[in-house]
Design an enzyme around this catalytic site. Structure first.
Site, PDB file in Angstrom:
ATOM      1  N   GLY A  36       0.480  -0.839   0.041  1.00 17.86           N
ATOM      2  CA  GLY A  36       0.372  -0.050   0.090  1.00 17.86           C
ATOM      3  C   GLY A  36       0.335   1.169  -0.064  1.00 17.86           C
ATOM      4  O   GLY A  36       2.096   1.237  -0.258  1.00 17.86           O
ATOM      5  N   LEU A  38       1.212   3.738  -2.173  1.00 19.34           N
ATOM      6  CA  LEU A  38       0.759   3.567  -3.383  1.00 19.34           C
ATOM      7  C   LEU A  38       1.415   5.123  -4.153  1.00 19.34           C
ATOM      8  O   LEU A  38       0.553   5.896  -3.953  1.00 19.34           O
ATOM      9  CB  LEU A  38      -0.032   3.116  -3.881  1.00 19.34           C
ATOM     10  CG  LEU A  38      -0.697   1.266  -4.246  1.00 19.34           C
ATOM     11  CD1 LEU A  38      -1.934   0.849  -4.880  1.00 19.34           C
ATOM     12  CD2 LEU A  38       0.227   0.578  -3.252  1.00 19.34           C
ATOM     13  N   GLY A  41       5.955   4.728  -8.746  1.00 15.68           N
ATOM     14  CA  GLY A  41       6.312   4.127  -9.189  1.00 15.68           C
ATOM     15  C   GLY A  41       5.862   2.273  -8.773  1.00 15.68           C
ATOM     16  O   GLY A  41       5.611   1.338  -9.801  1.00 15.68           O
ATOM     17  N   HIS A  42       4.203   2.402  -7.999  1.00 13.54           N
ATOM     18  CA  HIS A  42       3.680   1.170  -7.938  1.00 13.54           C
ATOM     19  C   HIS A  42       2.075   1.434  -9.539  1.00 13.54           C
ATOM     20  O   HIS A  42       2.409   0.115  -9.555  1.00 13.54           O
ATOM     21  CB  HIS A  42       2.567   1.149  -7.094  1.00 13.54           C
ATOM     22  CG  HIS A  42       3.313   1.261  -5.236  1.00 13.54           C
ATOM     23  ND1 HIS A  42       3.887   2.602  -5.088  1.00 13.54           N
ATOM     24  CD2 HIS A  42       3.684  -0.225  -4.677  1.00 13.54           C
ATOM     25  CE1 HIS A  42       4.215   1.869  -3.355  1.00 13.54           C
ATOM     26  NE2 HIS A  42       4.426   0.284  -3.677  1.00 13.54           N
ATOM     27  N   GLY A 152       9.136  -4.749  -8.243  1.00 12.23           N
ATOM     28  CA  GLY A 152      10.511  -3.783  -8.335  1.00 12.23           C
ATOM     29  C   GLY A 152      11.493  -3.969  -7.679  1.00 12.23           C
ATOM     30  O   GLY A 152      11.454  -3.890  -7.245  1.00 12.23           O
ATOM     31  N   GLN A 158      15.464  -8.486  -2.883  1.00 13.46           N
ATOM     32  CA  GLN A 158      14.301  -9.090  -2.338  1.00 13.46           C
ATOM     33  C   GLN A 158      13.848  -9.406  -2.939  1.00 13.46           C
ATOM     34  O   GLN A 158      13.162 -10.894  -3.622  1.00 13.46           O
ATOM     35  CB  GLN A 158      13.364  -7.576  -1.517  1.00 13.46           C
ATOM     36  CG  GLN A 158      12.123  -8.418  -1.376  1.00 13.46           C
ATOM     37  CD  GLN A 158      10.740  -7.388  -1.518  1.00 13.46           C
ATOM     38  OE1 GLN A 158      10.759  -6.695  -0.075  1.00 13.46           O
ATOM     39  NE2 GLN A 158      10.062  -6.579  -2.492  1.00 13.46           N
ATOM     40  N   SER A 190      10.373   6.220  -3.405  1.00 12.03           N
ATOM     41  CA  SER A 190       9.564   4.700  -1.893  1.00 12.03           C
ATOM     42  C   SER A 190       8.484   5.661  -1.415  1.00 12.03           C
ATOM     43  O   SER A 190       8.627   7.321  -0.817  1.00 12.03           O
ATOM     44  CB  SER A 190      10.705   4.772  -1.008  1.00 12.03           C
ATOM     45  OG  SER A 190      10.396   4.518  -0.053  1.00 12.03           O
TER      46      SER A 190
END
EC number: 6.3.2.1
Length: 284
Positions: A36, A38, A41-42, A152, A158, A190
């Site tokens: 969430g 958002l 980038g999302h 991303g 990750q 971010s």
């Protein structure tokens, strides 16, 4: 082709039934997992998902198992209604918003531990973090059962942890990384950037600039050691304290590298005030 409005799901069973119907109709289903808060980038991830499949599912779940005891789980930004508006505007088909009790029912006692790529970098500073990530992402992939999932590249370690878990567990899903979206001055987008005050925000782009300089030096054949030493000095001068790590790693295995003889990444994590920023750039 356009679809109807955004569907909301909080439970696995109806979501799975919907996804199964889509797949039965021959639609390729793409999952974009998020926590969430958002931002643009999302939304680039959502646009990429729409380009790669007929149906897009976005999950919103602030995962408690990937936050350490001193980290910002309770303060992590949450604005579900704004997030859902953005997803609807982006043409996402379904939003999956599980409660913690849906993801981790009573007596939940299974964790996924990934070796190798979890060691060092953020793994050294956030014990248990990548186990929490691997567990929740494996659950999301199993719950949604997409053909493809997008992550991303800003969280590069990750991404490699998830790729390794999917490969090792034979999960029938393709994992794709999507390049980091940046502000005009280079700062990686971010959700945590909203914690930066004006002065810190002005200093923050130095992180990307330093990483880019190191990557350029490596591409020209220089050794990593001197470049990293100079980079640390520049970050300290810009007010980053502490610099948790600044390293050159193999882009597939995350093994340390002294020269960029194979695809490489320059990765960093550093604090500006109380805000922890991470970033990475490819070499060449």
């Amino acid at each position: 082709m356009s679809h109807t409005s955004l569907s909301r799901f909080t439970a696995v069973t109806p979501l799975r039934a919907t996804v199964a119907a889509w797949r039965g109709a021959g639609d390729r289903v793409v999952l974009v997992p998020t926590m969430g808060a958002l931002h643009a980038g999302h939304l680039t991830l959502m646009a990429r998902a729409k380009a790669l499949g007929e149906r897009v599912v976005a999950s919103i779940f602030v995962n408690p198992t990937q936050f350490g005891p001193t980290e910002d789980f309770s303060q992590y930004p949450r604005d579900t209604e704004a997030d859902l508006r953005l997803l609807a505007e982006a043409g996402v088909d379904a939003a999956y918003l599980p409660e913690v009790s849906e993801m981790y029912p009573a007596h939940f006692s299974t964790r996924i531990e990934v070796g190798g790529v979890t060691e060092g970098l953020c793994g050294a500073y956030r014990p248990g973090h990548f186990s929490g990530v691997a567990t929740v992402v494996t659950k999301l992939l199993n719950q949604v059962q997409p053909d493809l999932a997008l992550f991303g590249e800003k969280d590069f370690q990750q991404l490699l942890v998830i790729r390794r878990a999917v490969r090792d567990l034979d999960l029938p899903v393709e994992i794709q990384g999507v390049p980091t979206l940046r502000e005009a001055d280079g700062l990686a987008l971010s959700s945590r950037n909203r914690y930066l005050d004006a002065e810190a925000r002005a200093r923050a782009p130095r992180l990307h600039a330093v990483l880019s300089d190191i990557a350029a030096g490596l591409a020209d054949g220089a050794e990593a050691g001197p470049l990293l030493k100079q980079g640390r000095a520049e970050l300290a001068a810009a007010g980053f304290d502490p610099v948790q790590y600044l390293e050159v790693r193999d882009a597939e295995t995350l093994a340390p590298m002294e020269r960029a003889t194979r695809p490489a990444r320059v990765l960093a994590a550093a604090y500006l005030g109380r805000t922890r920023l991470i970033d990475n750039v490819p070499v060449g």
